[in-house]
Enzyme design. Structure first.
Site, PDB file in Angstrom:
ATOM      1  N   THR A   1     -67.011  13.124  44.443  1.00 35.36           N
ATOM      2  CA  THR A   1     -66.289  13.353  43.116  1.00 35.36           C
ATOM      3  C   THR A   1     -64.975  11.695  43.494  1.00 35.36           C
ATOM      4  O   THR A   1     -63.641  12.287  42.851  1.00 35.36           O
ATOM      5  CB  THR A   1     -65.144  14.699  44.235  1.00 35.36           C
TER       6      THR A   1
ATOM      7  N   GLU B   1     -86.122  37.708  30.500  1.00 38.73           N
ATOM      8  CA  GLU B   1     -84.191  37.288  29.946  1.00 38.73           C
ATOM      9  C   GLU B   1     -83.992  37.965  29.401  1.00 38.73           C
ATOM     10  O   GLU B   1     -82.543  37.696  28.957  1.00 38.73           O
ATOM     11  CB  GLU B   1     -85.206  35.790  29.184  1.00 38.73           C
TER      12      GLU B   1
ATOM     13  N   ASP C   1     -82.666  35.541  40.968  1.00 38.69           N
ATOM     14  CA  ASP C   1     -82.224  36.893  40.797  1.00 38.69           C
ATOM     15  C   ASP C   1     -81.887  37.416  42.710  1.00 38.69           C
ATOM     16  O   ASP C   1     -80.408  37.760  42.105  1.00 38.69           O
ATOM     17  CB  ASP C   1     -82.742  38.364  39.538  1.00 38.69           C
TER      18      ASP C   1
HETATM   19  P1  ADP Z   1     -67.905  10.417  47.610  1.00 42.87           P
HETATM   20  O1  ADP Z   1     -67.544   9.330  48.281  1.00 42.87           O
HETATM   21  O2  ADP Z   1     -66.889  11.480  46.877  1.00 42.87           O
HETATM   22  O3  ADP Z   1     -69.203  10.829  47.897  1.00 42.87           O
HETATM   23  P2  ADP Z   1     -68.074   8.266  44.871  1.00 42.87           P
HETATM   24  O4  ADP Z   1     -66.561   8.141  44.731  1.00 42.87           O
HETATM   25  O5  ADP Z   1     -69.427   7.468  46.336  1.00 42.87           O
HETATM   26  O6  ADP Z   1     -67.854   9.718  45.660  1.00 42.87           O
HETATM   27  O7  ADP Z   1     -68.280   8.631  43.879  1.00 42.87           O
HETATM   28  C1  ADP Z   1     -70.001   8.436  42.932  1.00 42.87           C
HETATM   29  C2  ADP Z   1     -69.637   7.949  41.739  1.00 42.87           C
HETATM   30  O8  ADP Z   1     -69.143   8.582  40.954  1.00 42.87           O
HETATM   31  C3  ADP Z   1     -68.795   6.397  41.593  1.00 42.87           C
HETATM   32  O9  ADP Z   1     -69.438   6.023  41.541  1.00 42.87           O
HETATM   33  C4  ADP Z   1     -68.821   6.910  39.772  1.00 42.87           C
HETATM   34  O10 ADP Z   1     -69.713   6.466  39.164  1.00 42.87           O
HETATM   35  C5  ADP Z   1     -68.964   8.501  39.709  1.00 42.87           C
HETATM   36  N1  ADP Z   1     -67.501   8.979  39.863  1.00 42.87           N
HETATM   37  C6  ADP Z   1     -67.045   9.863  40.929  1.00 42.87           C
HETATM   38  N2  ADP Z   1     -65.724  10.768  40.757  1.00 42.87           N
HETATM   39  C7  ADP Z   1     -64.923   9.409  39.065  1.00 42.87           C
HETATM   40  C8  ADP Z   1     -64.370   9.846  38.920  1.00 42.87           C
HETATM   41  N3  ADP Z   1     -62.705   9.879  38.849  1.00 42.87           N
HETATM   42  N4  ADP Z   1     -63.401   8.744  37.814  1.00 42.87           N
HETATM   43  C9  ADP Z   1     -64.772   7.715  37.476  1.00 42.87           C
HETATM   44  N5  ADP Z   1     -66.620   8.648  38.087  1.00 42.87           N
HETATM   45  C10 ADP Z   1     -66.521   8.513  39.932  1.00 42.87           C
END
Ligand code: ADP
Length: 517
Positions: free
Chosen positions: A48, A268, A342
Site C-alpha cells: 500500500t 458457471e 466454492d
Molecule cells: P509496502 O511497503 O506498503 O509493502 P511499497 O511502498 O513497497 O509497499 O509499495 C510497492 C510499490 O507499489 C511502490 O514502489 C509503488 O510503485 C507502488 N505503490 C504503492 N502504493 C502507491 C501509491 N499510493 N502511489 C503510487 N504508487 C504506489
C-alpha cells in the site's frame, strides 16, 4: 522520492507531514519545550505504499534514509540480531538528522513470550530488547526518527507502542476508488497507452488492489501488448492484465471433454443466474468457461466498495457461490468436485457469521475472534456443547442458502438452460447477454452511489478551499493600499474555479456505461 510520487493516501500524508517539519526545523518545537517524537508506526496491508511514504519523508526533508527489514535481524546465530540493531543506530546517529526505516517490524517486535507452548525465540527477544534500549538511549533531540512498517500492529509488544517509542500510528489503507484512479495515472505516465483505455473503468474493476498490484497491472499490460506485437497498450491488454492478476493465465490448450465442458457451462451459468436475482450480489461483468489458472471456469463481478457488510449481503454472497453446485444437481442430476473452491469459501463464510460476527440465530452476539492472535493457541475458548451448536448453525445456514439457490434456478430454469447453451458455444459472455435473457436487473450497483457521494465530498472540500482563499484575498484587500480594481482582478480567478469544478463533478457522477471487457 517525494510526496508527489505517492498518490492517494491523503490522510497519512498529512499526518506524516509533521515529521517532515520536525526534521526540517526541530528548533521550532524544542524551543518551546516540546519533545520530538522518536518514531511512528505505519500500519497497513502489503503493497500500500508504506516504504514509499517513508522514503518520501526522507526525500521531502532532504535527509539520509537507512532501511532494514525486521527479518534481517532475526538470524540463526545468537547475538547477531542485537549487534545489527546496534550497528544500524550507530550509523544513523553519525548521519543525524535522518530516517531509519524498519520494514516488517513484527518479525522482531511480536509480543514477548506470551505463548509458552510454542517455546520462546530468545534471539528475537534479545533483538527486541536491544531495539527498545536503543530507542530509549538516544535523546529526543538527536534527530533520528524511526519509521517502522507492519501489517499487524495488534500483535506487537506493548512495550514498543508506549509513549516515547512508536507512540504514533499512521494507518495506510488499501486505496479507495478515487485513489486508485490517481495511482493508475502515476503508473501510466511512462506507458504508451491509446484512447481506448479508460482509467475510471479500470479503477472500478480493481477494488481491493493495493498500489503495488496496480503498478503490476500497468507493467503486465505493457508486456502483454508487446507479446501481441501491438504498437500501443490498449484496453484489452489492460483487461487481460487485471484478469491475469486475479485468476492467472488463460490455458486455451488444456483439453476438456465435451461432457466436462457442459458441466462447467452449467455450473458457471448457475452462478450467473443466481447472482442476477439477488439484491446484494455484485454486478456480473463477464463469465467464461476458458480454463484459467487453477479454475476451469470463472465469473467476473464488478466489486463493490464496502466498509461494513450487512448479514443479508453475506447470505446473498453465499447463495450465489452455491449456485454452481445447485445448477449441477438440478440440470445434470449429479454433482461433481468442481465446486470445491466454492464450498471452501461458503463454509468459511458461514463459520465467520457464527463465531466471528455473532450473527446466527442460536448464538447471537458472541465472538470468538481474537484480534491479538495470542490468547487461544491450540485450545478453543468454548466447550463441547458450544462446539456442537456452532456446527449445527454452520450447517443450517449453508443448507438454507443452498435451497435458496436451487429455488432461484428452478424459477428461472429456461433462462439458465439458455445461458448454459450459449456459454457452450460462445465460451465468454458479458452482462449484456444476461440482460437479453433475464431482462434488466432489479437492483442497481452500489458503486455508482458511492461515486456520487465521493463527488459530493470533493465538491464540499473544493468549496471550502475556495472560500478560504477568497477570505485571504479579502484580507489582503483590507490591508492593501492598492487601488480596488486591481484586487478585483485577483478575486475573479478564485470564483471562476467553481463552475469548472461543477463540470468535473458531473463527469464523475455519471460514469460512462460499462460495456463488456
Ligand atoms: P509496502 O511497503 O506498503 O509493502 P511499497 O511502498 O513497497 O509497499 O509499495 C510497492 C510499490 O507499489 C511502490 O514502489 C509503488 O510503485 C507502488 N505503490 C504503492 N502504493 C502507491 C501509491 N499510493 N502511489 C503510487 N504508487 C504506489
Amino acid at each position: 522520492v517525494t510526496f508527489k510520487d505517492v498518490s492517494g493516501l491523503t490522510e497519512p500524508k498529512t499526518e506524516i507531514q509533521e515529521i517532515v517539519e520536525f526534521l526540517r526545523n526541530p528548533q521550532r518545537y524544542t524551543d518551546l519545550g516540546g519533545k520530538i517524537p522518536k518514531g511512528a508506526l505505519l500500519v497497513g496491508p502489503p503493497g500500500t505504499g508504506k516504504t514509499l511514504l517513508a522514503k518520501a519523508v526522507a526525500g521531502e526533508a532532504n535527509v539520509p534514509f537507512f532501511s532494514m527489514s525486521g527479518s534481517d535481524f532475526v538470524e540463526m546465530f545468537v547475538g547477531v540480531g542485537a549487534s545489527r540493531v546496534r550497528d544500524l543506530f550507530r550509523q544513523a546517529k553519525e548521519k543525524a538528522p535522518c530516517i531509519v526505516f524498519i520494514d516488517e517490524i513484527d518479525a522482531v517486535g511480536r509480543a514477548r513470550g506470551k505463548n509458552p507452548n510454542m517455546g520462546a525465540n530468545d534471539e528475537r527477544e534479545n533483538t527486541l530488547n536491544q531495539l527498545l534500549t536503543e530507542m530509549d538511549g538516544f535523546g529526543s533531540n538527536s534527530g533520528v526518527i524511526i519509521l517502522a512498517a507492519t501489517n499487524r500492529a495488534d500483535i506487537l509488544d506493548k512495550a514498543l507502542l508506549r509513549a516515547g517509542r512508536f507512540d504514533r500510528q499512521i494507518t495506510v489503507d488499501l486505496p479507495e476508488l478515487k485513489d486508485r484512479v490517481e495511482i493508475f495515472n502515476v503508473h501510466l505516465r511512462n506507458i504508451k497507452k491509446d484512447d481506448t483505455v479508460d482509467v475510471e473503468v479500470m479503477a472500478r474493476q480493481t477494488a481491493g488492489f493495493s498500489g503495488a498490484d496496480i503498478a503490476n497491472v500497468c507493467n503486465e499490460a505493457a508486456l502483454i501488448a508487446a507479446r501481441n506485437n501491438k504498437k500501443t497498450v490498449d484496453r484489452d491488454s489492460f483487461m487481460s492484465a487485471i484478469d491475469r492478476i486475479i485468476c492467472g493465465l488463460e490455458h486455451s490448450s488444456k483439453i476438456i471433454s465435451p461432457e466436462e465442458k457442459k458441466a462447467i457451462a452449467i455450473h458457471e451459468a448457475g452462478h450467473a443466474t443466481v447472482s442476477w436475482f439477488l439484491e446484494y450480489s455484485n454486478e456480473m461483468v463477464k463469465v467464461s468457461i476458458v480454463p484459467r489458472g487453477m479454475a476451469l471456469g470463472a465469473a467476473w463481478y464488478m466489486p463493490e466498495e464496502r466498509q461494513i457488510t450487512p448479514l443479508q449481503a453475506l447470505l446473498d454472497q453465499m447463495c450465489m457461490t452455491l449456485g454452481g453446485r445447485a445448477a449441477e444437481e438440478l440440470s445434470l442430476g449429479e454433482i461433481s468436485t468442481g465446486a470445491l473452491n466454492d464450498l471452501e469459501k461458503v463454509t468459511k463464510m458461514a463459520y465467520a457469521i457464527v463465531v466471528y460476527y455473532g450473527m446466527s440465530e442460536k448464538l447471537p452476539n458472541v465472538c470468538y475472534y481474537d484480534s491479538t492472535g495470542q490468547s487461544y493457541g491450540f485450545s478453543k475458548p468454548y466447550g463441547g456443547e458450544r462446539a456442537k451448536q456452532i456446527d449445527e448453525e454452520v450447517s443450517r445456514i449453508i443448507s438454507e442458502q443452498y435451497e435458496r439457490a436451487k429455488q432461484i434456478i428452478r424459477d428461472h430454469k429456461e433462462g439458465h438452460a439458455r445461458l448454459a447453451e450459449t456459454l457452450l458455444t460462445k465460451e465468454v459472455m458479458y452482462s449484456e447477454d444476461l440482460k437479453e435473457i433475464f431482462g434488466e436487473r432489479q437492483w442497481r450497483s452500489r458503486t455508482e452511489e458511492i461515486m456520487l457521494l465521493q463527488a459530493e465530498r470533493d465538491a464540499a472540500r473544493e468549496a471550502a478551499k475556495a472560500a478560504e482563499s477568497k477570505s485571504d484575498v479579502e484580507e489582503e484587500k483590507e490591508n492593501s493600499s492598492e487601488p480596488q480594481d486591481v484586487v478585483a482582478v485577483e478575486v475573479n480567478p478564485v470564483e471562476e474555479t467553481k463552475p469548472q469544478d461543477d463540470n468535473d463533478d458531473s463527469s464523475v457522477a455519471t460514469p460512462p456505461p460499462f460495456k463488456g471487457v
